[in-house]
Scaffold this motif. Structure first.
Motif, PDB file in Angstrom:
ATOM      1  N   LEU A 229      51.887   5.504  16.560  1.00 25.54           N
ATOM      2  CA  LEU A 229      52.982   5.217  15.775  1.00 25.54           C
ATOM      3  C   LEU A 229      52.166   5.267  14.094  1.00 25.54           C
ATOM      4  O   LEU A 229      53.184   5.635  13.240  1.00 25.54           O
ATOM      5  CB  LEU A 229      52.888   3.413  15.810  1.00 25.54           C
ATOM      6  CG  LEU A 229      53.635   3.023  16.950  1.00 25.54           C
ATOM      7  CD1 LEU A 229      53.657   1.624  16.794  1.00 25.54           C
ATOM      8  CD2 LEU A 229      55.226   3.191  16.342  1.00 25.54           C
TER       9      LEU A 229
ATOM     10  N   ALA B 289      53.125   8.843  13.593  1.00 26.76           N
ATOM     11  CA  ALA B 289      54.673   9.023  13.044  1.00 26.76           C
ATOM     12  C   ALA B 289      55.068   8.333  11.754  1.00 26.76           C
ATOM     13  O   ALA B 289      55.934   9.034  11.320  1.00 26.76           O
ATOM     14  CB  ALA B 289      55.645   8.203  14.453  1.00 26.76           C
ATOM     15  N   MET B 290      54.271   7.492  11.330  1.00 31.97           N
ATOM     16  CA  MET B 290      54.646   7.116   9.912  1.00 31.97           C
ATOM     17  C   MET B 290      54.576   8.159   8.987  1.00 31.97           C
ATOM     18  O   MET B 290      55.194   8.188   7.933  1.00 31.97           O
ATOM     19  CB  MET B 290      53.649   6.008   9.429  1.00 31.97           C
ATOM     20  CG  MET B 290      53.947   4.502   9.995  1.00 31.97           C
ATOM     21  SD  MET B 290      53.078   3.243   9.457  1.00 31.97           S
ATOM     22  CE  MET B 290      53.495   3.192   7.814  1.00 31.97           C
TER      23      MET B 290
ATOM     24  N   ASP C 246      55.459  11.011   9.412  1.00 29.08           N
ATOM     25  CA  ASP C 246      56.598  12.183   9.714  1.00 29.08           C
ATOM     26  C   ASP C 246      57.757  11.589   9.562  1.00 29.08           C
ATOM     27  O   ASP C 246      58.416  10.644  10.157  1.00 29.08           O
ATOM     28  CB  ASP C 246      56.432  12.654  11.072  1.00 29.08           C
ATOM     29  CG  ASP C 246      57.563  13.546  11.648  1.00 29.08           C
ATOM     30  OD1 ASP C 246      58.182  13.944  10.680  1.00 29.08           O
ATOM     31  OD2 ASP C 246      57.494  13.913  12.700  1.00 29.08           O
ATOM     32  N   PRO C 247      58.597  11.676   8.302  1.00 31.08           N
ATOM     33  CA  PRO C 247      59.835  10.925   7.958  1.00 31.08           C
ATOM     34  C   PRO C 247      60.899  11.505   8.745  1.00 31.08           C
ATOM     35  O   PRO C 247      61.999  10.607   8.754  1.00 31.08           O
ATOM     36  CB  PRO C 247      60.112  11.583   6.525  1.00 31.08           C
ATOM     37  CG  PRO C 247      59.131  12.679   6.318  1.00 31.08           C
ATOM     38  CD  PRO C 247      58.081  12.555   7.036  1.00 31.08           C
ATOM     39  N   ASP C 248      60.690  12.599   9.716  1.00 32.01           N
ATOM     40  CA  ASP C 248      61.631  13.147  10.627  1.00 32.01           C
ATOM     41  C   ASP C 248      61.593  12.747  11.652  1.00 32.01           C
ATOM     42  O   ASP C 248      62.484  13.279  12.905  1.00 32.01           O
ATOM     43  CB  ASP C 248      61.701  14.554  10.185  1.00 32.01           C
ATOM     44  CG  ASP C 248      62.314  14.966   8.991  1.00 32.01           C
ATOM     45  OD1 ASP C 248      63.092  14.375   8.292  1.00 32.01           O
ATOM     46  OD2 ASP C 248      61.705  16.162   8.459  1.00 32.01           O
ATOM     47  N   TYR C 249      60.518  12.051  12.178  1.00 33.15           N
ATOM     48  CA  TYR C 249      60.526  11.508  13.602  1.00 33.15           C
ATOM     49  C   TYR C 249      61.598  10.915  14.058  1.00 33.15           C
ATOM     50  O   TYR C 249      62.360   9.972  13.487  1.00 33.15           O
ATOM     51  CB  TYR C 249      59.361  10.306  13.640  1.00 33.15           C
ATOM     52  CG  TYR C 249      58.576  10.187  15.046  1.00 33.15           C
ATOM     53  CD1 TYR C 249      57.514  11.075  15.349  1.00 33.15           C
ATOM     54  CD2 TYR C 249      59.041   9.365  15.937  1.00 33.15           C
ATOM     55  CE1 TYR C 249      57.133  10.856  16.713  1.00 33.15           C
ATOM     56  CE2 TYR C 249      58.746   9.163  17.233  1.00 33.15           C
ATOM     57  CZ  TYR C 249      57.740  10.061  17.520  1.00 33.15           C
ATOM     58  OH  TYR C 249      56.909  10.007  18.719  1.00 33.15           O
ATOM     59  N   PRO C 250      62.297  11.302  15.367  1.00 32.27           N
ATOM     60  CA  PRO C 250      63.396  10.827  15.735  1.00 32.27           C
ATOM     61  C   PRO C 250      63.642   9.339  16.026  1.00 32.27           C
ATOM     62  O   PRO C 250      62.561   8.711  16.453  1.00 32.27           O
ATOM     63  CB  PRO C 250      63.619  11.341  17.100  1.00 32.27           C
ATOM     64  CG  PRO C 250      62.750  12.613  16.865  1.00 32.27           C
ATOM     65  CD  PRO C 250      61.563  12.213  16.156  1.00 32.27           C
TER      66      PRO C 250
END
Lengths: 238, 238, 238, 238
Positions: free
Chosen positions: A86, A89-90, A92-96
């Motif tokens: 998590l 993922a923070m 990565d603004p494009d994380y689905p």
């Protein structure tokens, strides 16, 4: 809005272990690596058993040890893994969104498992004799201690053969006592403070009792440490 | 074991509204009817809105009123109904376990809906400007307020188009702050204290925004009363 | 609209065992009692094991017998109970919706458990050697049989330590093969035809393997009867 | 074991659209990129509405179009995303189980949403008048068509104000007809063939009816195309 620095803020608010870990990291001079995010640092450490697993009545050392080593510690490891993902993922603004949803569900799943297992194990090691204000409260809320126990056991047995938890809970919002049915580690009443967490997943009893879940509930009740339960109750209500 | 009478017990423990109702009932002379069971008395009363529903920004009076009258109050009524049926089942030792399970699930379902909706509505009516110790805490736990808000919104949007809640929670067991994903009214972290409850059921926004859930989240954030949020945080952590 | 009598209708449609039971009842002259409702007659009868439970490889007779007698048959009994209560509720137009919801959930729960357990047991008793059109199909849909098995095992292991099913499914709507993760007896892909149902509830393996779920999956795979699996596949796709 | 080549295997088994896509890809000479895995190729294409959304009775064009464009197509996109991520994870033997679990849950979630929405929309566009063998079957299984409809509506209304589906289902394993309650897109009876899928997510009605779910169910019933329902029933039972 506040002018406090982050360090001052940490000093003025109730920050637990993870927050302190962040603080230590943040203070190390010249760190090049990204700051860990304290909320999802993935640094949960399993708690030891506070009793000798060979000394419970009607719950074998093999069962308790397996439960604690494999199921509980497995959840702690799983939570650490998912928190680190998590945190990644923070960045990565494009994380689905659809994949994020799956991870957030696992975060809740493993958090619930970790917390409920800690409450389960820490509630054992006693002689099963209820007393103190919690005993009086059960009497008041359910008509009698016996009526409470009957409802608690019925709720537990409605989960036998499957999964879930039966949780005596102080509902801090409605300010009342309830036995809540929980289908899995993610279920629980909003604003609920768990006082007794009875694990009804089959890993809690199959080794010793097979499908005879009622006998497992007997054994669980016989080992409850009501001083711990009462302390939880008093902390929740005062 | 205690020698206290029930009345004395009530005096010495933290008993909320339902307990007092029992006390009143128990003291009425000559009552012939069975004692209500305080824990499942089925006497929950809807709380009024604490703000004028016509005065929120970006959330219409029609939407708020419908949400409060129909969805929230419907859950209160449903909880009262199920509690009374649970109380009746307690008097029947042969009540089938499989049917009892279904009722216990609905008790959890409706309890969660009632509590979360009360936290939702009571958290609105503000200007959306965060401050106080909770603001500092978000900064500490998530790296910055902005990072917290990004994670909160991402979690919320992972539920868009369906159901559930996004809940900023103080986990009283791990003593840490988290945004938890909740699939329905029954989900929530064990030992979690909800600080912000963002309703992602579609009844929260469809009338005003259709499927544009992100715009609804904007409106929700703009109406948050951070004094309330902060008070919850301080009560949970001190 | 049709002018067929009910009897003629029964003759022209595919009615299973429960329908025949209704037919028999309906034909008894002078019956005074209300007609049972065929859909919820509560007359499910457990299916016997089609193999000798002492002869499986790596799954003990004690485990298989306990699983079949207690967990499977318990679900059949639970389903019969809940169906009869649903039938009674149909006669009461004021039956509370919230209590009805709980029963409908249990109907789905027990139906899923009954059906999946029957598919589970009926899929065992073989030598674990895949072949036939289903083998070719796994090869086609997953790149190779080995890749399919890797994904199937990974899905199963993602449920280890908890509950659920890993189900090789022919999706009759999308006309494609998938390994579906199922959290409990109620989960399954819409329009899915289960071909292999691997029980991951802990009652499936704890007695023999404790928490070593991977070894249980090994044993399950070694006992699969691929003629049965293939027959299911061919029935679903032709 | 089979000696068929993959191509021959494809020719001898019932392979749907995704399988054909694989076949086409596999035959392109000299492809350097990894083979897509047909089962999780992420190539689902939304189906068009088969009726004019402006012509339904009591369901507005705005509602139907929003539902179809946003909720249904959103699920198709989500499923494609998650399938591609699952395919990528298959190439990574160290992919964490806990994260894999989250993706498998989303695969089931989005698959259910896609399939059920297609069944929902394809079942509309009719005049609501039941007939044919399905009508006779409802009569046989529920005592009368009216009794069936009463149970169907009660099941649907038990989901009002929340989420889920009410699904008339042919259970291909028990060979019987049932109205199943489904809490979300993942629920459904094992081996069930959905005949009528009534969407009870609030996006299905809030724009037109607010919380008046019973009026939405009226409108849904009035637009049902029973020729489609009957065809599904006959395909499932013959």
């Amino acid at each position: 809005m506040s002018n406090l620095t982050r360090r001052e803020a940490i000093g003025t608010t109730a920050i637990g272990a993870a927050g302190l870990a962040l603080s230590a990291t943040a203070s190390s001079a010249g760190a090049q690596e990204p700051q860990p995010i304290a909320a999802i640092a993935g640094k949960h450490i399993p708690k030891p058993l506070r009793f000798d697993p060979a000394k419970l009545s009607g719950l074998s050392e093999r069962l308790i040890t397996s439960h604690w080593e494999n199921n509980y510690q497995g959840s702690v490891r799983g939570l650490n893994t998912i928190e680190k993902r998590l945190a990644a993922a923070m960045a990565d603004p494009d994380y689905p969104t659809v994949a994020y949803a799956g991870m957030k569900r696992e975060e809740l799943h493993r958090t619930g498992s970790m917390v409920l297992h800690e409450l389960y194990f820490d509630g054992l090691g006693g002689d099963g004799n209820p007393g103190g204000p919690i005993f009086e409260a059960l009497d008041s809320w359910f008509g009698s201690y016996e009526d409470w126990e009957a409802e608690f056991r019925r709720t537990a047995m409605s989960l036998a053969g499957g999964s879930g938890w039966c949780i005596l809970t102080w509902n801090a919002h409605t300010r009342s006592l309830h036995n809540y049915w929980a289908w899995d580690h993610m279920h629980g009443a909003a604003a609920g403070v768990p006082l007794i967490a009875l694990d009804m997943y089959e890993h809690s009893y199959h080794m010793d009792y097979g499908t005879a879940a009622a006998r497992y509930v007997d054994a669980f009740m016989a080992n409850l440490d009501w001083e711990v339960i009462d302390a939880r109750y008093q902390a929740a209500t005062t």
